[in-house]
Design a protein around this motif. Structure first.
Motif, PDB file in Angstrom:
ATOM      1  N   LEU A 104       0.853  -1.145  -0.166  1.00  0.00           N
ATOM      2  CA  LEU A 104      -0.341   0.453  -0.022  1.00  0.00           C
ATOM      3  C   LEU A 104       1.016   1.274  -0.164  1.00  0.00           C
ATOM      4  O   LEU A 104       1.713   1.513   0.843  1.00  0.00           O
ATOM      5  N   THR A 105       0.608   2.091  -0.986  1.00  0.00           N
ATOM      6  CA  THR A 105       1.199   3.565  -0.942  1.00  0.00           C
ATOM      7  C   THR A 105       0.710   4.131   0.762  1.00  0.00           C
ATOM      8  O   THR A 105      -0.440   4.238   1.138  1.00  0.00           O
ATOM      9  N   PRO A 106       1.764   5.200   1.398  1.00  0.00           N
ATOM     10  CA  PRO A 106       0.593   6.232   2.681  1.00  0.00           C
ATOM     11  C   PRO A 106      -0.420   5.755   2.437  1.00  0.00           C
ATOM     12  O   PRO A 106      -1.150   6.162   4.058  1.00  0.00           O
ATOM     13  N   GLU A 107      -0.824   7.015   1.339  1.00  0.00           N
ATOM     14  CA  GLU A 107      -2.314   7.117   0.956  1.00  0.00           C
ATOM     15  C   GLU A 107      -3.293   6.486   1.273  1.00  0.00           C
ATOM     16  O   GLU A 107      -4.546   6.915   1.939  1.00  0.00           O
ATOM     17  N   ALA A 108      -3.112   5.067   0.322  1.00  0.00           N
ATOM     18  CA  ALA A 108      -4.279   4.038   0.557  1.00  0.00           C
ATOM     19  C   ALA A 108      -4.249   3.915   1.853  1.00  0.00           C
ATOM     20  O   ALA A 108      -5.421   3.528   2.089  1.00  0.00           O
ATOM     21  N   ALA A 109      -2.848   3.169   2.724  1.00  0.00           N
ATOM     22  CA  ALA A 109      -3.152   2.558   3.679  1.00  0.00           C
ATOM     23  C   ALA A 109      -4.159   3.988   5.074  1.00  0.00           C
ATOM     24  O   ALA A 109      -4.750   3.386   5.253  1.00  0.00           O
ATOM     25  N   ALA A 110      -4.111   5.264   4.577  1.00  0.00           N
ATOM     26  CA  ALA A 110      -4.691   5.924   5.546  1.00  0.00           C
ATOM     27  C   ALA A 110      -6.205   5.715   5.014  1.00  0.00           C
ATOM     28  O   ALA A 110      -6.844   5.960   6.362  1.00  0.00           O
ATOM     29  N   TRP A 111      -6.552   5.972   3.477  1.00  0.00           N
ATOM     30  CA  TRP A 111      -8.256   5.257   3.329  1.00  0.00           C
ATOM     31  C   TRP A 111      -8.293   4.282   3.660  1.00  0.00           C
ATOM     32  O   TRP A 111      -9.428   4.320   3.765  1.00  0.00           O
ATOM     33  N   LEU A 112      -8.080   3.329   4.704  1.00  0.00           N
ATOM     34  CA  LEU A 112      -8.048   1.968   4.100  1.00  0.00           C
ATOM     35  C   LEU A 112      -7.788   1.874   5.727  1.00  0.00           C
ATOM     36  O   LEU A 112      -9.738   0.862   5.729  1.00  0.00           O
ATOM     37  N   GLY A 113      -7.605   2.513   6.757  1.00  0.00           N
ATOM     38  CA  GLY A 113      -7.667   2.398   7.741  1.00  0.00           C
ATOM     39  C   GLY A 113      -7.412   0.879   8.686  1.00  0.00           C
ATOM     40  O   GLY A 113      -6.862   0.292   7.968  1.00  0.00           O
TER      41      GLY A 113
END
Length: 129
Positions: A104-113
């Motif tokens: 995951l990119t950091p942004e995707a990780a934040a979106w997915l929680g």
């Protein structure tokens, strides 16, 4: 002059041709380990891909911003581009069928929680930002 039947480097006729044929067919080297696909019951010690606990192969999947994922395609990862939280969640819910590793990119990780923390999901890693 060398050719079929002429002495190879070891002095025996055809030794170089036999060595070349052996190397081309993926035969075992001096260590006895074969590096050809399909050897040893379908498993190769190098480059055969990740294995699932049951023995089947799985995919490496990269999810996130398309600009950040481009390099993962060169390594053979399946790409799930997402430009928003909704796209990331949809990709996560629908695109992990064969995944054994999700990058995951950091942004995707934040979106997915917390969606990525279940024990029955594939191993998930976040690349540094």
């Amino acid at each position: 002059m060398s050719g079929p039947g002429s002495p190879g480097p070891s002095g025996s006729p055809g030794a170089s041709a036999a060595s070349a044929a052996s190397a081309a067919s993926g035969a075992s080297g001096a260590s006895g380990v074969s590096f050809s696909p399909g050897a040893r019951g379908g498993a190769s010690p190098v480059g055969d891909g990740p294995r699932r606990p049951g023995g089947g192969q799985g995919a490496v999947v990269a999810l996130g911003s398309p600009e950040q994922l481009a390099g993962f395609a060169l390594a053979g990862a399946a790409l799930l581009p997402a430009r928003s939280a909704a796209e990331a969640v949809r990709a996560w819910d629908e695109g992990l069928d064969d995944a054994v590793l999700v990058v995951l990119t950091p942004e995707a990780a934040a979106w997915l929680g917390t969606r990525t923390t279940s024990a029955d999901l594939p191993l998930t890693v976040v690349v540094p930002g």
